[in-house]
Design a protein around this motif. Structure first.
Motif, PDB file in Angstrom:
ATOM      1  N   ASN A 221       0.870  -1.170   0.000  1.00  0.00           N
ATOM      2  CA  ASN A 221       0.000   0.000   0.000  1.00  0.00           C
ATOM      3  C   ASN A 221       0.916   1.232   0.000  1.00  0.00           C
ATOM      4  O   ASN A 221       1.671   1.464   0.942  1.00  0.00           O
ATOM      5  CB  ASN A 221      -0.897  -0.020   1.244  1.00  0.00           C
ATOM      6  CG  ASN A 221      -1.831   1.176   1.306  1.00  0.00           C
ATOM      7  OD1 ASN A 221      -1.444   2.304   1.014  1.00  0.00           O
ATOM      8  ND2 ASN A 221      -3.066   0.928   1.703  1.00  0.00           N
ATOM      9  N   HIS A 222       0.821   2.028  -1.067  1.00  0.00           N
ATOM     10  CA  HIS A 222       1.719   3.174  -1.249  1.00  0.00           C
ATOM     11  C   HIS A 222       1.616   4.182  -0.095  1.00  0.00           C
ATOM     12  O   HIS A 222       2.616   4.802   0.290  1.00  0.00           O
ATOM     13  CB  HIS A 222       1.360   3.837  -2.580  1.00  0.00           C
ATOM     14  CG  HIS A 222       2.132   5.060  -2.899  1.00  0.00           C
ATOM     15  ND1 HIS A 222       3.474   5.032  -3.205  1.00  0.00           N
ATOM     16  CD2 HIS A 222       1.765   6.373  -2.967  1.00  0.00           C
ATOM     17  CE1 HIS A 222       3.888   6.263  -3.450  1.00  0.00           C
ATOM     18  NE2 HIS A 222       2.871   7.096  -3.310  1.00  0.00           N
ATOM     19  N   LEU A 223       0.425   4.333   0.477  1.00  0.00           N
ATOM     20  CA  LEU A 223       0.251   5.300   1.573  1.00  0.00           C
ATOM     21  C   LEU A 223       0.936   4.807   2.841  1.00  0.00           C
ATOM     22  O   LEU A 223       1.601   5.560   3.551  1.00  0.00           O
ATOM     23  CB  LEU A 223      -1.234   5.555   1.834  1.00  0.00           C
ATOM     24  CG  LEU A 223      -2.012   6.130   0.656  1.00  0.00           C
ATOM     25  CD1 LEU A 223      -3.436   6.457   1.076  1.00  0.00           C
ATOM     26  CD2 LEU A 223      -1.334   7.371   0.120  1.00  0.00           C
TER      27      LEU A 223
ATOM     28  N   ALA B 200       3.438   2.911   2.875  1.00  0.00           N
ATOM     29  CA  ALA B 200       4.875   3.026   2.594  1.00  0.00           C
ATOM     30  C   ALA B 200       5.361   4.453   2.852  1.00  0.00           C
ATOM     31  O   ALA B 200       6.452   4.664   3.400  1.00  0.00           O
ATOM     32  CB  ALA B 200       5.162   2.614   1.156  1.00  0.00           C
ATOM     33  N   HIS B 201       4.532   5.465   2.493  1.00  0.00           N
ATOM     34  CA  HIS B 201       4.916   6.862   2.748  1.00  0.00           C
ATOM     35  C   HIS B 201       5.160   7.078   4.241  1.00  0.00           C
ATOM     36  O   HIS B 201       6.090   7.780   4.642  1.00  0.00           O
ATOM     37  CB  HIS B 201       3.826   7.821   2.278  1.00  0.00           C
ATOM     38  CG  HIS B 201       4.054   8.366   0.895  1.00  0.00           C
ATOM     39  ND1 HIS B 201       5.230   8.970   0.523  1.00  0.00           N
ATOM     40  CD2 HIS B 201       3.248   8.416  -0.195  1.00  0.00           C
ATOM     41  CE1 HIS B 201       5.138   9.365  -0.746  1.00  0.00           C
ATOM     42  NE2 HIS B 201       3.948   9.027  -1.204  1.00  0.00           N
ATOM     43  N   LEU B 202       4.316   6.484   5.082  1.00  0.00           N
ATOM     44  CA  LEU B 202       4.515   6.647   6.533  1.00  0.00           C
ATOM     45  C   LEU B 202       5.715   5.850   7.027  1.00  0.00           C
ATOM     46  O   LEU B 202       6.414   6.256   7.944  1.00  0.00           O
ATOM     47  CB  LEU B 202       3.259   6.223   7.296  1.00  0.00           C
ATOM     48  CG  LEU B 202       2.116   7.229   7.283  1.00  0.00           C
ATOM     49  CD1 LEU B 202       0.957   6.731   8.120  1.00  0.00           C
ATOM     50  CD2 LEU B 202       2.578   8.601   7.797  1.00  0.00           C
TER      51      LEU B 202
ATOM     52  N   VAL C  40       0.553  13.514   3.516  1.00  0.00           N
ATOM     53  CA  VAL C  40       0.230  14.690   2.702  1.00  0.00           C
ATOM     54  C   VAL C  40       0.986  14.570   1.382  1.00  0.00           C
ATOM     55  O   VAL C  40       2.186  14.798   1.326  1.00  0.00           O
ATOM     56  CB  VAL C  40       0.604  16.014   3.417  1.00  0.00           C
ATOM     57  CG1 VAL C  40      -0.556  16.544   4.212  1.00  0.00           C
ATOM     58  CG2 VAL C  40       1.819  15.869   4.322  1.00  0.00           C
ATOM     59  N   SER C  41       0.250  14.174   0.358  1.00  0.00           N
ATOM     60  CA  SER C  41       0.927  13.969  -0.925  1.00  0.00           C
ATOM     61  C   SER C  41       0.143  14.641  -2.041  1.00  0.00           C
ATOM     62  O   SER C  41      -0.806  15.377  -1.779  1.00  0.00           O
ATOM     63  CB  SER C  41       1.065  12.467  -1.193  1.00  0.00           C
ATOM     64  OG  SER C  41      -0.206  11.918  -1.449  1.00  0.00           O
ATOM     65  N   GLY C  42       0.534  14.349  -3.283  1.00  0.00           N
ATOM     66  CA  GLY C  42      -0.171  14.940  -4.417  1.00  0.00           C
ATOM     67  C   GLY C  42      -1.566  14.359  -4.572  1.00  0.00           C
ATOM     68  O   GLY C  42      -2.468  15.003  -5.095  1.00  0.00           O
TER      69      GLY C  42
ATOM     70  N   THR D  25       8.988  12.544  -1.156  1.00  0.00           N
ATOM     71  CA  THR D  25       8.373  12.320  -2.465  1.00  0.00           C
ATOM     72  C   THR D  25       8.546  10.847  -2.853  1.00  0.00           C
ATOM     73  O   THR D  25       9.296  10.105  -2.216  1.00  0.00           O
ATOM     74  CB  THR D  25       9.001  13.241  -3.533  1.00  0.00           C
ATOM     75  OG1 THR D  25      10.413  13.217  -3.355  1.00  0.00           O
ATOM     76  CG2 THR D  25       8.520  14.663  -3.392  1.00  0.00           C
ATOM     77  N   ASP D  26       7.840  10.443  -3.914  1.00  0.00           N
ATOM     78  CA  ASP D  26       7.780   9.020  -4.258  1.00  0.00           C
ATOM     79  C   ASP D  26       9.162   8.411  -4.495  1.00  0.00           C
ATOM     80  O   ASP D  26      10.010   8.985  -5.178  1.00  0.00           O
ATOM     81  CB  ASP D  26       6.909   8.836  -5.501  1.00  0.00           C
ATOM     82  CG  ASP D  26       5.438   9.059  -5.169  1.00  0.00           C
ATOM     83  OD1 ASP D  26       5.093   9.079  -3.972  1.00  0.00           O
ATOM     84  OD2 ASP D  26       4.646   9.203  -6.120  1.00  0.00           O
ATOM     85  N   ASN D  27       9.361   7.244  -3.927  1.00  0.00           N
ATOM     86  CA  ASN D  27      10.629   6.508  -4.048  1.00  0.00           C
ATOM     87  C   ASN D  27      10.350   5.042  -3.771  1.00  0.00           C
ATOM     88  O   ASN D  27       9.267   4.703  -3.280  1.00  0.00           O
ATOM     89  CB  ASN D  27      11.646   7.077  -3.039  1.00  0.00           C
ATOM     90  CG  ASN D  27      11.213   6.849  -1.621  1.00  0.00           C
ATOM     91  OD1 ASN D  27      11.446   5.792  -1.044  1.00  0.00           O
ATOM     92  ND2 ASN D  27      10.509   7.812  -1.021  1.00  0.00           N
TER      93      ASN D  27
HETATM   94 ZN    ZN Z   1       3.245   9.132  -3.088  1.00  0.00          ZN
END
Ligand code: ZN
Ligand code: KG4
Length: 361
Positions: A129-131, A133-135, A156-158, A328-330
């Motif tokens: 889950n990309h979200l 992963a952001h956390l 908080v992303s795009g 940002t995305d990685n």
């Molecule tokens: Zn993202």
């Protein structure tokens, strides 16, 4: 393509333990990324191909262009990350890929690449889950540290503005989120209205530094409504009115001074940050947790980082924000897959994409 590929090995001297590396693939929006990461969070190889130049002229990500660009870049990007890490397919413990949420065509490229490699190399597949992963990127600044949980997580992303209660990296309870635009999307739209370039967040915050955050009294959507939801569309409209006046659509004939531009950016940024900080600190208080995790592209914003740090100081909670290069995305944040592997959460080769997420995830 080569000039847009950034590869930065963070741990070249580390001797590879072939039983403890996984390949993570990220293609949810407009970055094509791959990373080879160890179980304890070390990055042996990483490659990101950005698409900023391709979308710049449109002032936002064009899904079809993004998907086509991913298709051209995905294999070279994976190959570069694996060469850097000096691993082969059979060395990988698993192949992890973000399968949700994101742009359908973009997700599809990453998921099909991951499934094909999993099949060819006979490796297990993990769906990220990309979200989440952001956390998890917050935790990568303190590898192996599980003591940050329970916590409140703000993404908080795009594409998203969401608050979660996090009991572990992969046990998240949805508290609230945006009912219209995401914070990053609002930054991008404001930048487009002021012709500041794309992606807009960095540009708006650069202009904001030179402006007066009290110059415009922009609306703070849902600020005091008692929920953990957000709304940024009214703010976006207010910025539009400040630039062209009510009812007008055409920005091309508008001439505004640099000072007015800077004041609009500063006042807009202050309005976004105000609501994000206010709702986050209330979520921390109400859930009686001691930490706030913050990830996603907008978490790189200097004003947000400062105001959150101030709130953490005043309220006595610990603030853990992802390092700017991991906001940002990685693909490095795909290291969250190790947590899923520990729980035996593997995906089948039938894995499909899930572009949108239901409230509650
Ligand atoms: Zn993202
Ligand atoms: O997390 P991300 O890379 O992609 C998504 O998953 O959506 O976030 C990209 C967003 C863009 O809207 C960009 O304008 C915003 O993050 N952004 C920023 C900053 N850096 C990137 N917004 C405000 N201030 C920044 N410094």
């Amino acid at each position: 393509m080569s000039e847009s590929i950034v590869s930065s090995p963070r741990s070249r001297s580390f001797a590879t333990d072939p039983d403890r590396v996984l390949l993570a693939i990220e293609s949810t929006c407009d970055e094509t990324a791959a990373a080879v990461v160890t179980r304890d969070g070390r990055v042996l190889g990483e490659c990101i191909a950005t698409q900023e130049k391709l979308h710049e002229q449109f002032g936002g990500v064009v899904p079809e262009i993004a998907a086509r660009a991913h298709l051209q870049r995905i294999l070279p990007v994976i190959q570069t990350a694996m060469q850097q890490a000096d691993v082969q397919g059979h060395d990988l413990q698993a192949i992890a890929v973000a399968d949700r949420p994101g742009l359908a065509g973009s997700l599809l490229v990453g998921v099909v690449a991951a499934k094909s490699l999993a099949m060819a190399w006979d490796r297990p597949l993990v769906a990220i889950n990309h979200l989440h992963a952001h956390l998890y990127a917050c935790q990568l600044s303190q590898p192996g540290d599980e003591s940050v949980y329970p916590a409140i997580g703000l993404i908080v992303s795009g594409g998203h503005t969401t608050l979660y209660r996090c009991d572990s990296p992969i046990d998240l309870v949805y508290l609230g989120g945006t009912i219209d635009d995401a914070a990053g999307e609002a930054f991008d739209k404001v930048a487009a209205m002021l012709s500041l370039g794309f992606p807009g967040g960095v540009e708006v915050s650069r202009w904001a530094v030179k402006g007066d955050p009290t110059a415009y009294d922009f609306p703070r959507g849902k600020r005091n409504d008692g929920t953990f939801d957000f709304s940024f569309s009214g703010l976006k409209t207010a910025v539009r009115y400040a630039i062209v006046g009510p009812g007008r659509q055409d920005f091309s004939s508008i001439e505004i001074s640099d000072q007015v531009k800077a004041d609009i950016c500063a006042s807009f940024e202050a309005a976004v940050v105000d609501v994000l900080v206010r709702k986050s600190r209330r979520a921390v208080k109400q859930n009686r947790v001691r930490r706030l995790l913050v990830g996603g592209g907008v978490a790189a914003n200097g004003c947000l980082r400062r105001e959150l740090a101030k709130a953490a100081d005043e309220d006595g909670f610990e603030l853990v924000i992802a390092p700017p290069e991991l906001c940002t995305d990685n693909a490095v944040m795909g290291a969250i897959a190790w947590k899923q592997i520990e729980r035996g959460q593997f995906a089948s080769l039938e894995l499909d994409i899930t572009p949108g997420l239901q409230r509650g995830f």
